[in-house]
Scaffold this active site. Structure first.
Site, PDB file in Angstrom:
ATOM      1  N   GLU A   1       0.066  -0.885   5.843  1.00 26.16           N
ATOM      2  CA  GLU A   1       1.079  -0.278   6.706  1.00 26.16           C
ATOM      3  C   GLU A   1       0.837   1.208   6.895  1.00 26.16           C
ATOM      4  O   GLU A   1       1.033   1.745   7.987  1.00 26.16           O
ATOM      5  CB  GLU A   1       2.471  -0.528   6.119  1.00 26.16           C
ATOM      6  CG  GLU A   1       3.614  -0.159   7.054  1.00 26.16           C
ATOM      7  CD  GLU A   1       4.011   1.312   6.985  1.00 26.16           C
ATOM      8  OE1 GLU A   1       4.682   1.794   7.913  1.00 26.16           O
ATOM      9  OE2 GLU A   1       3.640   1.974   5.994  1.00 26.16           O
TER      10      GLU A   1
ATOM     11  N   ASP B   1       0.843  -1.193   0.000  1.00 20.77           N
ATOM     12  CA  ASP B   1       0.000   0.000   0.000  1.00 20.77           C
ATOM     13  C   ASP B   1       0.878   1.242   0.000  1.00 20.77           C
ATOM     14  O   ASP B   1       2.039   1.210   0.425  1.00 20.77           O
ATOM     15  CB  ASP B   1      -0.951   0.015   1.195  1.00 20.77           C
ATOM     16  CG  ASP B   1      -0.219  -0.005   2.529  1.00 20.77           C
ATOM     17  OD1 ASP B   1       0.673  -0.871   2.707  1.00 20.77           O
ATOM     18  OD2 ASP B   1      -0.522   0.832   3.392  1.00 20.77           O
TER      19      ASP B   1
END
Length: 468
Positions: free
Chosen positions: A153, A89
């Site tokens: 994250e 991400d």
């Protein structure tokens, strides 16, 4: 070091392949968004995970998708000794890109530009290629290395929480989601608000409204106040004095019959507050010196300024300043502040060394605030993360770093958090070198291609040594 020459020769022929595979992931806009059925972080992170796992299967590895939270890549079917954690991400693309568009990877002058090239798709591919190198070179492993690819994250790592509710952490873990040499300590912290309330008092002059800061974990760059009944020339005198004292720029203007005072400082991350200049603290200090009418609200404003004076990012005025030899100093950031006619609220973000705990830090802070009529909402602290410097994992990684780079290795303590903060025995290792500012989270993010190549070589060596 055994295998070094083989590994270096292998990667001499892999540069373009690695760049192309990083590009496959960078082209996917994997910003976390609203959940969809089967896609807990939206379509982008799920698509990036599918692409990365497909890439791993093309290399001959076994993969598993944990409900689009996390994907894994296994080297063999032996017990897992080492995990490498990377995330797919990315933060929002933002504005201001000049070299290329965020999701159009471009190599220029040895740098690969694009969102995620450095944080953390480039390092993820470097780790995958390290596994491929060990496989293609036939280096003998008796234990498994598992690449864990997460997708949340940037928004709090709920992906890893989901995964580790299913799987156990292996004995050793490292994440290439930070910098070199080895980050073995991540400070603990306190994130809490403080408040005060009072009855409105119409006596003039008074502060009608104060507001400043963008987020608790950012040094406040801007703050402003609306004053009623305050002479502009008087206010200007104080603002000029505190501009000279603090370096924060003040400006005054009229707004709907009120005097507007604006303060402009310098933002920085809360883990390094010394790099910023807090506009909220400078504004409160200037206002506290002005001749306002006596009131409970003004007393509370002055109390906040005394306890969080401009330039004090160590918690000295609160009596909580402390440090230890291995993790450094406590830092304190007043990141958000609001005041109206009947109350105030501030939010602090403190990064605390290993020696800090609730007894000597947060409860002390609560008592100090209470003495001045201010209530701390929460004293629960985030624990620090510490993997001893003499652990086999740390010593192995430092030895590899020194051998492959020719640089002096060493352990680093940081105020921020990495992807292994909650994994016992984990450390951060790469991929950014200390002297490089990669524009992570900003426009024109890039990774130095040579740094990624060296990182992949070091990861391959680490796999070969730790899983032998």
């Amino acid at each position: 070091m055994e295998y070094q020459q083989q590994i270096q020769q292998y990667f001499a022929a892999q540069r373009q392949n690695m760049i192309e595979d990083i590009g496959r992931l960078v082209r996917i806009r994997s910003v976390g968004e609203q959940a969809e059925p089967g896609k807990p972080y939206g379509p982008g992170p799920a698509a990036a995970l599918a692409e990365a796992l497909g890439m791993a299967r093309e290399m001959g590895f076994e993969t598993k998708n944990y409900d689009n939270y996390v994907g894994t890549v296994d080297f063999n079917d032996q017990p897992t000794e080492l995990a490498i954690l990377a995330h797919l991400d990315v933060v929002h693309e933002g504005t201001g890109w000049t070299v290329t568009q965020p999701y159009e990877p471009l190599e220029r002058d040895g740098k690969l530009y694009g969102r995620g090239t450095g944080d953390d798709k480039g390092p993820a591919v470097a780790a995958l290629y390290a596994m491929k190198a060990v496989k293609d070179l036939g280096l003998p492993l008796t234990k498994n290395v598992r690449l864990i690819l997460g997708t949340d994250e940037e928004r709090g790592s709920s992906d890893l929480k989901y995964y580790f509710n299913i799987e156990k952490a292996p004995p050793m873990s490292f994440s290439p989601d930070a910098s070199y040499p080895v980050i073995n300590i991540e400070k603990g912290g306190l994130h809490s608000a403080f408040t005060a309330h009072w009855k409105a008092d119409p006596a003039l002059p008074r502060a009608v409204k104060i507001q400043g800061g963008a987020a608790p974990n950012i040094v406040a760059q801007k703050a402003e106040a609306l004053l009623e009944g305050m002479d502009e020339e008087t206010a200007r005198k104080y603002c000029e004095a505190y501009q000279a004292k603090t370096g924060v720029r003040f400006s005054l203007s009229q707004q709907d019959g009120l005097l507007r005072v604006e303060a402009q400082g310098q933002s920085a991350h809360a883990s390094t507050p010394e790099k910023g200049n807090n506009a909220v603290q400078a504004l409160l200090e200037a206002l506290s010196a002005m001749p306002f009418a006596p009131s409970e609200g003004f007393e509370r404003l002055q109390a906040v300024s005394r306890l969080f004076p401009h330039g004090d990012y160590l918690g000295r005025a609160l009596g909580v300043d402390q440090q230890d030899q291995i993790s450094g100093v406590l830092t304190m950031n007043l990141g958000l502040f609001q005041l109206d006619e009947t109350g105030l609220r501030g939010v602090v973000d403190s990064r605390t060394p290993i020696c800090a705990n609730e007894e000597n830090m947060s409860r002390v802070m609560a008592r100090q605030l209470a003495r001045h009529g201010l209530d701390l909402e929460n004293t629960a602290m985030r624990p620090p993360h510490h993997t001893p410097a003499d652990s086999p994992l740390v010593q192995t990684l430092l030895s590899i770093y020194e051998t492959y780079t020719g640089r002096q290795g060493g352990c680093v303590a940081i105020g921020g958090g990495t992807y292994v903060h909650n994994i016992e025995g984990g450390v951060a290792f790469g991929c950014a070198f200390p002297e490089t500012e990669n524009n992570f989270h900003g426009p024109d993010e890039f990774a130095v291609v040579e740094d990624l190549m060296i990182s992949a070589q070091m990861f391959a060596q680490a796999i070969a040594v730790l899983c032998a």
